[in-house]
Every structure is written in structure tokens, then in C-alpha cells.
Enzyme design. Structure first.
Site, PDB file in Angstrom:
ATOM      1  N   HIS A 108       0.597  -1.294   0.069  1.00 28.63           N
ATOM      2  CA  HIS A 108      -0.068  -0.053  -0.019  1.00 28.63           C
ATOM      3  C   HIS A 108       0.970   1.207  -0.002  1.00 28.63           C
ATOM      4  O   HIS A 108       0.454   2.152   0.740  1.00 28.63           O
ATOM      5  CB  HIS A 108      -0.875   0.207   1.149  1.00 28.63           C
ATOM      6  CG  HIS A 108      -2.130  -1.125   1.001  1.00 28.63           C
ATOM      7  ND1 HIS A 108      -2.635  -1.342  -0.187  1.00 28.63           N
ATOM      8  CD2 HIS A 108      -2.826  -1.550   1.892  1.00 28.63           C
ATOM      9  CE1 HIS A 108      -3.571  -2.267   0.018  1.00 28.63           C
ATOM     10  NE2 HIS A 108      -3.767  -2.389   1.451  1.00 28.63           N
ATOM     11  N   HIS A 182      -9.540   2.507   0.497  1.00 28.91           N
ATOM     12  CA  HIS A 182      -9.482   1.313   1.516  1.00 28.91           C
ATOM     13  C   HIS A 182     -10.587   1.648   2.401  1.00 28.91           C
ATOM     14  O   HIS A 182     -10.203   1.250   3.672  1.00 28.91           O
ATOM     15  CB  HIS A 182      -8.054   1.132   1.864  1.00 28.91           C
ATOM     16  CG  HIS A 182      -7.712  -0.208   2.223  1.00 28.91           C
ATOM     17  ND1 HIS A 182      -8.062  -0.963   3.464  1.00 28.91           N
ATOM     18  CD2 HIS A 182      -6.644  -1.021   1.830  1.00 28.91           C
ATOM     19  CE1 HIS A 182      -7.501  -2.070   3.544  1.00 28.91           C
ATOM     20  NE2 HIS A 182      -6.715  -2.088   2.657  1.00 28.91           N
ATOM     21  N   GLU A 319     -11.464  -3.135  -3.216  1.00 30.15           N
ATOM     22  CA  GLU A 319     -10.478  -2.092  -3.468  1.00 30.15           C
ATOM     23  C   GLU A 319     -10.282  -2.326  -5.086  1.00 30.15           C
ATOM     24  O   GLU A 319      -9.774  -3.427  -5.480  1.00 30.15           O
ATOM     25  CB  GLU A 319      -9.165  -2.392  -3.051  1.00 30.15           C
ATOM     26  CG  GLU A 319      -9.402  -2.364  -1.469  1.00 30.15           C
ATOM     27  CD  GLU A 319      -8.254  -3.183  -0.747  1.00 30.15           C
ATOM     28  OE1 GLU A 319      -7.092  -2.868  -0.760  1.00 30.15           O
ATOM     29  OE2 GLU A 319      -8.477  -4.255   0.009  1.00 30.15           O
TER      30      GLU A 319
HETATM   31  C1  GLA Z   1      -5.404  -5.022   2.103  1.00 31.47           C
HETATM   32  C2  GLA Z   1      -4.594  -6.138   1.688  1.00 31.47           C
HETATM   33  C3  GLA Z   1      -4.757  -7.238   3.141  1.00 31.47           C
HETATM   34  C4  GLA Z   1      -4.181  -6.181   4.255  1.00 31.47           C
HETATM   35  C5  GLA Z   1      -5.054  -5.121   4.427  1.00 31.47           C
HETATM   36  C6  GLA Z   1      -4.623  -4.017   5.414  1.00 31.47           C
HETATM   37  O1  GLA Z   1      -6.521  -4.802   1.276  1.00 31.47           O
HETATM   38  O2  GLA Z   1      -4.875  -6.926   0.838  1.00 31.47           O
HETATM   39  O3  GLA Z   1      -3.757  -8.157   2.990  1.00 31.47           O
HETATM   40  O4  GLA Z   1      -2.676  -5.773   4.179  1.00 31.47           O
HETATM   41  O5  GLA Z   1      -4.856  -4.195   2.846  1.00 31.47           O
HETATM   42  O6  GLA Z   1      -4.660  -4.604   6.637  1.00 31.47           O
END
Ligand code: GLA
Length: 358
Positions: A108, A182, A319
Site C-alpha cells: 500500500h 480502502h 479495492e
Molecule cells: C489489504 C490487503 C490485506 C491487508 C489489508 C490491510 O487490502 O490485501 O492483505 O494488508 O489491506 O490490513
């Protein structure tokens, strides 16, 4: 409440900069609160089948919790959503080393991704549409990425219960870009501890399998006969603990789905139905993929807005994105943005209800 946008203080960053909280009241009754720290949607209401507005996203009441403990609640994600294996990639003959923030891998956008920067925010209205334009200039080398990236993210709340997010970016050097949002949703409202009874539909014939570190193997696998088949609506909980290697690797659902319909027009990416409230959320996007993450890392230790801890799998993320680890996967669609090109994507979350609770 009269439709409009109001602004208040949300607190102060360790370096003294002030953070704002914008409250957008739409003509249809939806209320969204957004901060310019990370572009985070702090709360978002949607009506149930009786018209009762309730908060349907996870988050915190105070800025401090976002600064110290947030698992990306409600934020803008960039430069690259999800993981880049070994936190490195090669581009035009050069190897770039990114910040490793999950084991050896990059997640991210790194240690200080776009979810942890202060954005410039400009509220606007256009007819019944109310929104915010966020801008941020990511310097050359930030988190290891090449090039100065100028980013604009626009949130628009319509009077027809739609939240539209538009992402635009330009660069002065070739760089990977894969922006997403997110929010963790729970359509049953703020008192619900589980998303397992939500029914989910994702129109995807294929998904991108992952290894035990959540890094794509590079394959594009059929969902047929696997727990990844969401082509017909099915409860999230039904197969989430199945004896299946992908479910084991993901600790549940944490996978990128390859939308069957491709193209840069808005197309359906997911539809979620919550039976008790009657709430429906549809996600449409110009992107080729969508990450369905079932909140598997939530473990009851984070105290939420409603004064209740967020239980395991009490929120899910959808997402929209290009595929994870794309810079290292030659068979995936490219996410390289070059000088002179404009990165431009759009995702819309639409809320409605179904009066039939059977
Ligand atoms: C996401 C990832 C997960 C995790 C979350 C945050 O969407 O795919 O594996 O890292 O973010 O906790």
C-alpha cells in the site's frame, strides 16, 4: 440537515500542521465525513429499507488513532495498492528499491503511503453534487518510487446515493501507479460484529492466486469450482474457512479478482446485499480488477467509533485496482505511467435497498 459542506478541526499532526474534517450532507440524506489526512472517509451513512441512515464504514473518532493504529481505514492508497514482492522492481533497465513495510515486501505505498500524508482539500458543489478535490505532490524518490507524481483524487456525493471517486495523476519520470480506496464496509451498521452474512457477487471468471506471503504467483486462475466463485450471490461466510490452499494463503478472502468484462468504461465490479437492513452496495469501476479483503487481520484490538472493538471480519474492503505486484508480473496489465500520459480511473459506490428480506 440542509445539504452542504461544513469544515471543522480534526486535530494536529506531530509536526504542528492542522488537520480538517469535512462533513458533506447530501440532498438525499447521506452524510459523509472526510479528513484531508490520507483523504480518509471517517464515516459514511446509507439508508436501510425503512430509510434509517446508519454509518456503514469502519473508522475512529479521533485523529490520534488514525496516526498510530489504522489498518488503512477509509483511506486513499498509493502510489501502488497492495503488495510489490521483495519491495523491488525493474523499469527501463534500472532496479528500484521500495520501502519494505510487510516483511520483505512493499504494501500500500510503503511506510508513509498516500494514506498517511496531508492532502490539500478543496470543497465544491455542482448542482446537487457535493464533493472534495484532494491534491498531493509525491516527491521523486518517495518510498523509493521514481519521479514526481502529481495526484488529484475527487470525491463526489450525489443526490442519488452515489459516491464517485476519480483518480488522476501525471509524472515527470516513468513510475508504477495503482491508486485505490480502502474503506471497510459493514452494511448492517455500526453495531454489527460480522460481515459473514453479507451476500457478495463479483462478476469475475478468474482471480490472481497468491503465495503464503500474499504475493501473486503470476497465474490467472479460473474461479470455477473454488471458494473464489462469486459469480452468483453467495454469503461471504459460507466458504471463508474452506480447506482450500488459496483460502489458507489469504487467511480467508484477500484476493484480486479479474473482472470478466474488461475495458475502461464503468462496469460492475461487485454487488453486496445485507439482508437484515436491506442495504445494497454496488461497485462500478473503470479498473480491470478488484481486491476483496474480508477483514481477516481485524482481531478485536482496535476500538471503533461506536465504542466497540472491531472484531475479526467485522468489515470488508472492495479495492478496485490493477493487479497486485504488476511491476514484477509481465503477464499482468502494465501500471507504468510515463511523462506526458495521464493516469485516470474512476470507481463509484452506489447505495440502494431491497424491500424483500427473505
Ligand atoms: C489489504 C490487503 C490485506 C491487508 C489489508 C490491510 O487490502 O490485501 O492483505 O494488508 O489491506 O490490513
Amino acid at each position: 440537515m440542509t445539504p452542504g459542506i461544513t469544515v471543522s478541526d480534526f486535530g494536529e499532526l506531530p509536526d504542528g500542521r492542522m488537520v480538517s474534517l469535512f462533513t458533506i450532507q447530501s440532498a438525499s440524506g447521506i452524510e459523509m465525513r472526510v479528513t484531508n489526512y490520507g483523504g480518509i472517509i471517517v464515516s459514511l451513512t446509507a439508508p436501510d429499507r425503512n430509510g434509517v441512515q446508519e454509518d456503514v464504514v469502519l473508522g475512529f473518532s479521533h485523529l490520534d488513532a488514525y496516526l498510530t493504529a489504522s489498518p488503512y481505514f477509509g483511506s486513499i492508497i498509493g502510489r501502488c495498492g497492495n503488495r510489490i514482492g521483495k519491495a523491488e522492481f525493474s523499469l527501463d533497465g534500472e532496479t528500484y528499491h521500495l520501502a519494505a513495510n510487510t516483511g520483505e515486501n512493499h504494501l500500500h505505498g510503503g511506510i508513509t503511503g498516500f494514506d498517511k500524508v496531508l492532502w490539500n482539500a478543496l470543497p465544491f458543489s455542482s448542482g446537487d453534487d457535493l464533493g472534495l478535490v484532494f491534491t498531493y505532490t509525491s516527491p521523486d524518490g518517495e518510498e523509493g518510487y521514481p519521479g514526481t507524481l502529481s495526484v488529484t483524487v475527487t470525491y463526489v456525493l450525489s443526490a442519488t446515493n452515489q459516491l464517485s471517486i476519480t483518480y488522476e495523476a501525471t509524472t515527470d519520470k516513468a513510475t508504477p501507479v495503482n491508486l485505490t480506496h480502502h474503506s471497510y464496509f459493514n452494511l448492517a451498521g455500526p453495531l454489527s460484529d460480522s460481515i459473514l452474512d453479507h451476500e457478495l457477487m463479483i462478476p469475475a471468471d478468474h482471480f490472481t492466486p497468491i503465495d503464503s506471503e500474499f504475493i501473486p504467483t503470476g497465474q490467472i486462475q479460473s474461479v470455477q469450482g473454488t471458494p473464489m466463485d462469486f459469480r452468483s450471490p453467495i454469503s461471504i461466510g459460507l466458504r471463508i474457512d474452506a480447506e482450500d490452499q488459496q483460502i489458507i494463503n489469504g487467511l480467508g478472502y484477500d484476493h484480486n479478482f479479474v473482472l470478466t468484462e474488461q475495458g475502461t468504461h464503468l462496469k460492475l465490479a461487485a454487488r453486496v446485499f445485507e439482508r437484515q437492513s436491506g442495504r445494497i452496495m454496488e461497485v462500478t469501476t473503470t479498473e480491470p480488477g478488484i481486491q476483496f479483503y474480508a477483514g481477516n487481520f481485524l482481531d478485536g484490538t482496535l476500538m471503533g467509533k461506536a465504542g466497540r472493538p472491531y472484531a475479526h471480519r467485522s468489515g470488508f474492503c472492495l479495492e478496485t485496482q490493477h493487479f497486485p505486484d504488476s511491476p514484477n508480473q509481465p503477464t499482468f496489465p502494465s501500471i507504468i505511467l510515463r511523462p506526458g500520459d495521464v493516469y485516470s480511473t474512476r470507481t463509484v459506490y452506489s447505495f440502494s435497498t431491497n424491500s424483500d428480506s427473505r
